[in-house]
Write a protein that holds these residues in place. Structure first.
Motif, mmCIF file in Angstrom:
data_model
loop_
_atom_site.group_PDB
_atom_site.id
_atom_site.type_symbol
_atom_site.label_atom_id
_atom_site.label_comp_id
_atom_site.label_asym_id
_atom_site.label_seq_id
_atom_site.Cartn_x
_atom_site.Cartn_y
_atom_site.Cartn_z
ATOM 1 N N GLN A 84 23.293 -8.133 40.661
ATOM 2 C CA GLN A 84 22.671 -6.636 41.018
ATOM 3 C C GLN A 84 22.253 -6.730 42.685
ATOM 4 O OE1 GLN A 84 22.062 -4.158 39.099
ATOM 5 N NE2 GLN A 84 21.125 -3.168 40.999
ATOM 6 N N ASP A 85 22.043 -7.908 43.211
ATOM 7 C CA ASP A 85 21.758 -8.017 44.639
ATOM 8 C C ASP A 85 22.807 -7.499 45.790
ATOM 9 O OD1 ASP A 85 19.116 -8.955 44.227
ATOM 10 O OD2 ASP A 85 19.975 -10.991 44.138
ATOM 11 N N LEU A 86 24.124 -7.774 44.906
ATOM 12 C CA LEU A 86 25.350 -7.276 45.699
ATOM 13 C C LEU A 86 25.983 -6.208 45.292
ATOM 14 C CD1 LEU A 86 27.275 -10.974 45.258
ATOM 15 C CD2 LEU A 86 25.899 -10.220 47.077
ATOM 16 N N ILE A 87 25.989 -5.669 44.014
ATOM 17 C CA ILE A 87 26.523 -4.259 43.741
ATOM 18 C C ILE A 87 25.624 -3.125 44.096
ATOM 19 C CG2 ILE A 87 27.942 -5.373 42.054
ATOM 20 C CD1 ILE A 87 26.217 -3.790 40.079
ATOM 21 N N SER A 88 24.381 -3.400 44.428
ATOM 22 C CA SER A 88 23.291 -2.202 44.780
ATOM 23 C C SER A 88 23.737 -1.854 46.267
ATOM 24 C CB SER A 88 21.779 -2.717 44.348
ATOM 25 O OG SER A 88 21.596 -3.825 45.543
ATOM 26 N N LYS A 89 24.440 -2.607 46.923
ATOM 27 C CA LYS A 89 24.465 -2.508 48.393
ATOM 28 C C LYS A 89 25.930 -1.401 48.468
ATOM 29 C CE LYS A 89 21.276 -5.014 49.644
ATOM 30 N NZ LYS A 89 20.173 -4.689 49.018
ATOM 31 N N GLU A 90 25.712 -0.261 48.973
ATOM 32 C CA GLU A 90 26.851 0.637 48.966
ATOM 33 C C GLU A 90 27.836 0.132 49.974
ATOM 34 O OE1 GLU A 90 27.343 5.139 50.249
ATOM 35 O OE2 GLU A 90 25.522 4.965 49.106
ATOM 36 N N THR A 117 13.077 -20.146 46.463
ATOM 37 C CA THR A 117 13.731 -20.457 44.988
ATOM 38 C C THR A 117 14.129 -18.862 44.440
ATOM 39 O OG1 THR A 117 11.555 -20.217 44.130
ATOM 40 C CG2 THR A 117 12.279 -22.282 44.268
ATOM 41 N N GLY A 118 14.954 -19.016 43.457
ATOM 42 C CA GLY A 118 15.452 -17.961 42.895
ATOM 43 C C GLY A 118 16.923 -17.517 42.879
ATOM 44 N N ALA A 119 17.622 -17.290 41.931
ATOM 45 C CA ALA A 119 18.975 -17.005 41.847
ATOM 46 C C ALA A 119 19.573 -15.949 42.711
ATOM 47 C CB ALA A 119 19.575 -17.258 40.645
ATOM 48 N N ILE A 120 20.818 -15.871 43.261
ATOM 49 C CA ILE A 120 21.556 -14.623 43.858
ATOM 50 C C ILE A 120 21.920 -13.754 42.601
ATOM 51 C CG2 ILE A 120 22.897 -13.523 45.228
ATOM 52 C CD1 ILE A 120 22.748 -16.391 47.053
ATOM 53 N N THR A 121 21.751 -12.586 42.110
ATOM 54 C CA THR A 121 22.203 -11.795 41.169
ATOM 55 C C THR A 121 23.180 -11.041 41.567
ATOM 56 O OG1 THR A 121 20.603 -10.315 41.156
ATOM 57 C CG2 THR A 121 19.685 -11.964 40.145
ATOM 58 N N GLU A 178 30.443 -12.781 53.165
ATOM 59 C CA GLU A 178 29.510 -13.075 54.284
ATOM 60 C C GLU A 178 27.977 -12.772 53.822
ATOM 61 O OE1 GLU A 178 28.808 -13.522 58.178
ATOM 62 O OE2 GLU A 178 30.490 -13.834 57.217
ATOM 63 N N TYR A 179 27.822 -11.717 53.121
ATOM 64 C CA TYR A 179 26.682 -11.363 52.579
ATOM 65 C C TYR A 179 25.938 -12.364 51.595
ATOM 66 C CZ TYR A 179 22.998 -7.743 51.288
ATOM 67 O OH TYR A 179 21.927 -7.040 51.186
ATOM 68 N N TYR A 180 26.739 -12.932 51.023
ATOM 69 C CA TYR A 180 26.339 -14.036 49.650
ATOM 70 C C TYR A 180 26.020 -15.313 50.775
ATOM 71 C CZ TYR A 180 26.618 -17.314 45.901
ATOM 72 O OH TYR A 180 26.177 -18.103 45.012
ATOM 73 N N ARG A 181 26.801 -15.657 51.784
ATOM 74 C CA ARG A 181 26.493 -16.867 52.487
ATOM 75 C C ARG A 181 25.289 -16.657 53.224
ATOM 76 N NH1 ARG A 181 31.040 -16.745 55.055
ATOM 77 N NH2 ARG A 181 30.409 -16.371 57.046
ATOM 78 N N VAL A 182 25.121 -15.749 53.864
ATOM 79 C CA VAL A 182 23.719 -15.320 54.572
ATOM 80 C C VAL A 182 22.421 -15.536 53.686
ATOM 81 C CG1 VAL A 182 22.369 -13.651 55.765
ATOM 82 C CG2 VAL A 182 24.740 -13.913 56.372
ATOM 83 N N ILE A 183 22.621 -14.863 52.487
ATOM 84 C CA ILE A 183 21.367 -15.128 51.804
ATOM 85 C C ILE A 183 21.119 -16.571 51.223
ATOM 86 C CG2 ILE A 183 20.718 -14.627 49.231
ATOM 87 C CD1 ILE A 183 22.045 -11.867 49.233
#
Length: 294
Positions: free
Chosen positions: A111-117, A105-109, A90-95
């Protein structure tokens, strides 16, 4: 219970292995009016609290008991990484939607995902199994036996001290019983002497007898001494009992104290006053020691 008097103060500890884990148990007890347990244990043993209390109740009948259980070793706590995959998607789709909508522009890394507790977090779980629980209960039993050995030996020492104080108290009571009649005779002599001086060598025998009778009635401590002797005998019998005796002894010491106070207020004599102070001092020592008997 092996000894006739058991102290409420004691300490015991035990260490037991259970595979790669080590169980540590410490138990201590202090005096208390009733039997009260305070158990501190790792979460996985909370369900054992009733079994722990039952295990100890076979040995302990009175006192405040504190139990500390700790667990150490590899595997005591297992850790797992937990990922909430539905939320990550869900988080990935929203981004992606935000990026497309605003033409960013810019890739979804990663780090963007695993940094969220809330997406990825570490879960800790404490392992508990039947074998480990049995080890805990056995360790509690062994620590309690050690505690009771200490309580029993301390109880024996307390018993010796209390019995010695009781013997001294009995000696004071017997001494006062023999001495008490002389208080009346001394009063009669003093009164006769004063009256002869007052009446110029004459003596009013009837008046003296009346005064002495009144004094004797007010200063008579026979009843108090009889009750004290009875309490001492009861006390001695209770010391030989194998039941819990602390409360009974505490009650009797209060009763004895009451009789001694009455003797102090009745007896118009310096010798008796000194004896009363000694008796009160003995009873105070006994009371302190009894506070620690089960």
């Amino acid at each position: 219970v092996d000894t006739m008097a058991v102290s409420m103060t004691g300490f015991g500890r035990c260490k037991m292995e259970a595979g790669p884990l080590t169980v540590h148990v410490e138990v201590k007890s202090v005096n208390h009016r009733f039997c009260e347990y305070h158990i501190r244990t790792p979460r996985q043993f909370l369900s054992l609290e009733d079994k722990i209390k039952k295990k100890m109740a076979g040995h302990i009948r009175r006192g405040r008991v504190e139990v500390y259980i700790t667990l150490e070793g590899a595997g005591a706590i297992s850790r797992k990484v937990h990922a909430d995959w539905d939320l990550i998607e869900e988080y990935y789709r929203v981004i992606e939607q935000v990026r497309d909508k605003f033409d960013l522009t810019g890739a979804i890394t990663v780090q963007d995902l695993i940094s969220k507790e809330e997406l990825i977090h570490i879960e800790e779980s404490e392992s508990a199994n039947e074998e480990l629980e049995d080890t805990v209960l056995n360790a509690v039993e062994q620590a309690t036996i050690q505690l009771m050995n200490m309580r029993n030996s301390e109880g024996e020492e307390l018993l010796k001290d209390i019995a010695s104080h009781l013997k001294q108290l009995e000696a004071y009571v017997n001494g006062l019983r023999q001495f008490a009649p002389s208080v009346i005779l001394n009063y009669k002599e003093r009164l006769s002497k004063k009256m002869i001086e007052f009446l110029n060598g004459q003596m009013d025998e009837a008046r003296i007898l009346t005064e002495v009778a009144l004094f004797a009635d007010k200063a008579d401590i026979t009843e108090e001494l009889t009750r004290l002797s009875s309490h001492i005998l009861q006390f001695s019998n209770i010391l030989d009992s194998t039941e819990t005796i602390g409360r009974k002894l505490d009650f009797l010491v209060q009763e004895m104290n009451r009789e001694v106070n009455t003797i102090g207020s009745k007896a118009n004599d310096p010798h008796i006053a000194v004896e009363v102070i000694e008796m009160k001092s003995l009873l105070e020592k006994m009371k302190e020691q009894i506070q620690n008997i089960e």
